[in-house]
Every structure is written in C-alpha cells, then in structure tokens.
Enzyme design. Sequence first.
Site, PDB file in Angstrom:
ATOM      1  N   GLU A 200       0.821  -1.210   0.000  1.00  0.00           N
ATOM      2  CA  GLU A 200       0.000   0.000   0.000  1.00  0.00           C
ATOM      3  C   GLU A 200       0.861   1.270   0.000  1.00  0.00           C
ATOM      4  O   GLU A 200       0.533   2.245  -0.661  1.00  0.00           O
ATOM      5  CB  GLU A 200      -0.952  -0.002   1.200  1.00  0.00           C
ATOM      6  CG  GLU A 200      -2.170  -0.916   1.005  1.00  0.00           C
ATOM      7  CD  GLU A 200      -3.207  -0.339   0.040  1.00  0.00           C
ATOM      8  OE1 GLU A 200      -3.169   0.883  -0.220  1.00  0.00           O
ATOM      9  OE2 GLU A 200      -4.039  -1.113  -0.461  1.00  0.00           O
ATOM     10  N   GLU A 203       2.083   1.632  -3.573  1.00  0.00           N
ATOM     11  CA  GLU A 203       1.025   2.027  -4.508  1.00  0.00           C
ATOM     12  C   GLU A 203       0.609   3.490  -4.312  1.00  0.00           C
ATOM     13  O   GLU A 203       0.319   4.189  -5.273  1.00  0.00           O
ATOM     14  CB  GLU A 203      -0.194   1.105  -4.358  1.00  0.00           C
ATOM     15  CG  GLU A 203       0.048  -0.301  -4.902  1.00  0.00           C
ATOM     16  CD  GLU A 203      -1.137  -1.241  -4.680  1.00  0.00           C
ATOM     17  OE1 GLU A 203      -0.983  -2.436  -5.014  1.00  0.00           O
ATOM     18  OE2 GLU A 203      -2.181  -0.799  -4.176  1.00  0.00           O
ATOM     19  N   GLU A 204       0.591   3.937  -3.064  1.00  0.00           N
ATOM     20  CA  GLU A 204       0.134   5.310  -2.807  1.00  0.00           C
ATOM     21  C   GLU A 204       1.225   6.350  -3.003  1.00  0.00           C
ATOM     22  O   GLU A 204       0.941   7.477  -3.405  1.00  0.00           O
ATOM     23  CB  GLU A 204      -0.422   5.440  -1.379  1.00  0.00           C
ATOM     24  CG  GLU A 204      -1.821   4.881  -1.231  1.00  0.00           C
ATOM     25  CD  GLU A 204      -2.458   5.268   0.107  1.00  0.00           C
ATOM     26  OE1 GLU A 204      -2.177   6.365   0.614  1.00  0.00           O
ATOM     27  OE2 GLU A 204      -3.229   4.442   0.626  1.00  0.00           O
TER      28      GLU A 204
END
Lengths: 321, 321
Positions: A200, A203-204
Amino acid sequence: MAALSSRLFPILKYNLTNHKSVCLQRSLLRWTERSFSCYASNCQLQGTNSNNHVLPGKVDRFGGVTVDLSDRHFPPDVTESAFHVLLQDSLRQWRVDGRVAAWLRVPISQGRLLSVAASHGFTFHHARHDRATLSLWMGEGENRLPGFATHQVGVAGAVLDEASGKVLVVQDKNKTKNAWKFPGGLSNLGEDIGATAVREVFEETGVRSEFQSLLSVRQQHKHPGAFGMSDMYLICRLRPLSHAIHFCTQECLRCEWIGLAELAQTDATTPITSRIAKLLLYGYREGFDKIDLSVEEMPAVYSGLFYQLYHRELPTSYKQP
Amino acid sequence: MAALSSRLFPILKYNLTNHKSVCLQRSLLRWTERSFSCYASNCQLQGTNSNNHVLPGKVDRFGGVTVDLSDRHFPPDVTESAFHVLLQDSLRQWRVDGRVAAWLRVPISQGRLLSVAASHGFTFHHARHDRATLSLWMGEGENRLPGFATHQVGVAGAVLDEASGKVLVVQDKNKTKNAWKFPGGLSNLGEDIGATAVREVFEETGVRSEFQSLLSVRQQHKHPGAFGMSDMYLICRLRPLSHAIHFCTQECLRCEWIGLAELAQTDATTPITSRIAKLLLYGYREGFDKIDLSVEEMPAVYSGLFYQLYHRELPTSYKQP
C-alpha cells in the site's frame, strides 16, 4: 438402474407424474444412471433406508450435513416444486439421523432454488463470486454454527527515515477534512499484514520499504464502508528502501516526508496518526524495543500451515524451554 | 400515470405484450401509480432521459450505483425476461453516465433474479441472513471495488492469578491431540476484543475475569473452519475475579489452574500457548509493562463512533502535544 432411480427418488417420480416434466425426468435419469455411483462414492450418503428420498450430503465432525448443488451430477433443471419436496424429505431424515445443521452450496445459476430453501428456514451464511452457502440450525437451543468473517483488515505503514528523522505521510483526496496520515489500505485475501503495508505504501507514494515491526492494533465496529462489518486496522513500522515520492494522484492530494516531531505536534492530522507519531517518536528517541511487536512465523498444529505471531520481543533466555 | 408507466417502462411494456403477463403489468402499475413518486424522491434517479428505461438507484461518492430489489416498490413478480431487458438497458445507461460500478441488493425471495444478473457479469459480493449483494465493476482496468470482510476474529484469555502464579488452561474435547491451551473462541459481530476474551473464558470454564492487556496477535490464512477466509487470533491477559472451575463439558475435556512456569516448560501444549506462557512468565517476573499492549477508546474522525486502540504504554510526557 430404473429401479435405483425409483428407490431413491419415488417422490420426485411422483412429482414427475404430476408435472409431466420430461425435462426433469431426463435430468434425474442422467444423474442416477450415468453418475450416481460416482457421486455416492464421494459422499457419505444420508438416508440409506429405502423409504427415504434424501439429497446426498457430506457429514462433518460437528454433526452437520452439506449438500453441494453445484455438483456436476445435480440435475440443473430440477423444478422448484420437486426441489421443495426433496428438501422437505431430506430435512425430515436428517432430523431423524440427529444432524444438528444443514448446509447448502448453491451456484448463482441455481438462484431460483434459494427461495425454496428459504421457505424451509435456510438463510445466507455467506456468498462469494458465483456461489452462495446457506445454513439451517437443526440442533437444540440457540444456533451454534460458526459465523462468517466479521472483519476487514486494513494496514498502514509508518515509514521512518532514521537518518533524517522524517516520516512519510499523505493527505487523502476524497476526504473533506485534509489531514496528514500514514499511507495504507485494505489487505487482500491471504496477504500478510507486513506485505499489505509495504504494497500500500508503494502504490500510494511510490516509496519502497521493508517491514520492521507491528506498532498498533485498532478495532472499530460499524466501520463506514465495511458493509456492516467491523474493521481491524494495524499500523506497522517500516524502513525506507527508496525516498523519491511518486504519489498516486487518484488517491492522494499530497504526499511528503515530514519531521516526526512536527507530525507528533501538529493539529493537521487524525487522532490515531498523532498518537502513533508520538509513539514512534518515543521509540526513535528511547529505542524501538520500547514500542515494537516483532513477528515470527510458526507452524500450525493441525493444518500443517504456518502463521505469523506478533508480540513484544522476548529475551532469548525465556524462549528456550 | 399510464403515460408515466409507458415513458419509464416501454421495454417492459413490450415484454408485457409479448408475454401477455397480466401479473407483471399489475405489479408495474402498482409500482408506478401508487408509489413511484415516493420511491423516486428517496433515490437519485438514473436515466432521466425519456428514451431510457433504467432501474432507480442511489449513486455513491465513488461513482457506483446501487439498486435495492428488496425495496417495497420493486415489483416482486417481475419476470426474469423482463428483468433481463431492464438490467441490460440500465447497464447501458449507467455506462453512458460514467458509473464505475453497479450493486444489486437481492432478497433471498428474489433468488431467481440472481442468474439473470450473473448473465450480465454480476457476482456475489457478500450475503447475510436473507439478502445477497451483487457487484459489477464497470470502470477501466482491474476491479477496484472494496472486498467484503476477510477475517474471522478469535480471542483467547490468559487468566493469571498473580497470588499463586497459576494460569487457567483447558483441553479441547474435539481435538485428537490433547494439549493445554488458553480458553477462547470467536468474536461475535460488534464485540470488543476484551469482551470476547472475558465471555469465552466464562462460557468455557465458569471463571469470571477482567481485561488487563493485549499480549499477542496471530494472523493465519486458509484457516480450517473459516470458510476459506483468514483468522486473526488475539491473546489477552486477564485478571481472575473468581476461581472456582465449572467447565463446559461439551467443549472441554479438562480445565485446571496450573503453574505458569510449568506451562512454559511442558510439551503437553501448543506452540502458541507455550510461547505466550513464556511471555507471560517474563512479564510476571520482570513487570507486565514489558509485555503489555494497553487499550484506549478514541473517537473516529468521520463517523462519530469510537474505536479501541492498542499499543505499548506511552509515557505521559509523550501523550501531551
């Protein structure tokens, strides 16, 4: 084979006569003649008494019986009225046999049989992809069947660059109140906590990192967006493997490395981010052993699988028997 | 009203003509004449263009549209062919409108409509009690819809009597390998971690206790009995409020208070129980602050609800801004 068919399915035959359903008759013959023996050999058959007309099911060690309507030998075009009678007789026999629960696995293509099952008291236990599982408690007293999953799991990563004392934070794009928080998101099914945090964060923010420890667990019920379920939110301490930010503009409004002491002081954050920033600052100054839960992979006793166990670091002298 | 009906449902009318379904026509008139305005006022209607024939749905902030077939104004006896056409036209319009997802809430009594929805690409998102929720991703790229709950949550309680140095353990009745372990079981939906520990300890052993701290978190995937989902297992430290054992003979074979040092040494236990016994012994000798995660109730930013946050105790000087 016709004799076997009539011994096992006299009530269905009765229905056939009444409904003149050539289609169902053909299916049943297909079920019985072609593959009944195969189906039976894979199931612990219920109702071997010749007066019974019972769906073949598997019995579990808790005394429940499971029938899979997606079995390739189940007649796909069984009428609702025929299924009604068959289920009624099956339930009668299962009660005689002392079964405490019945489970039906129903493919979405057989959805029309759901209302028939519901008329006998079945309700949805869960459903995923193209299949629903219904259950009916038949034992004494209150329903003691295990429920389905109750929690979604979200993981955030607090990526701390120890050299600069800065931590990676984002502002969500879709929230009305812009506040700094740690990047994170929902775990995929089967994904370890640390792996979710690392994925995460990447991805962010575009920053690569590695798992160090678990810092905090939050449990929240009636969580918005969790479809009436609860949320378990875990915050991990991560170590950066890269520093350049390439943040996801669909999800984030801003993304920055900011000083940990500044994050611990600012009002422009959420209560949980502020608290974890203070915890992280404490660990940064006094030693991460003050705040960390370490992880270890251990073998499960019965399944032969492995699990991840998190707790405070235990001195080696205590680990030995 | 007949004009409104024909404007909104010309394709349904076409079907009516073809199928001569007086029943459906009656339902539609009931839907339109009696309560359409009421239904519409509660929904953000899609497809206001008079050439469209679109299921009324609610649009969410993520660009998805939700149609509830359990709405009391939805005609309960709509034919599958009429629903097929209506859904086909609705999907066409939703795509034109840029919707990224469609959700259908389907009562179990309308199960026959599930296979129609499946033929348009819908799959089960989840189902509980008497209702299923289907979803269809219509956006670009891979499905970005949030999944349903992925974890069951189990909680065990390590009840330690500090005066005697003894801890409460049980042996399961249904396991082939008898090993001492801490009493525990699955959380009910909406139940706090500590509350589950106290309840399960009481139900299994008859001993009353109170929550002290969280000691450990275990994550296990493909957990047996979790219907393909994962398991989050938390172990709490509890303080006894009573000592007399009245154990549940349905669940337990044995239940005893045994010395913590003995439990930490014995082979007659599971790896996780042995490890937590050692951790508990460490805390008992060196101070529980070495092993505990304390809990605090904090306010959620957006929902106005509260959550439980667990982490290492933070010195008061760090808690203040």
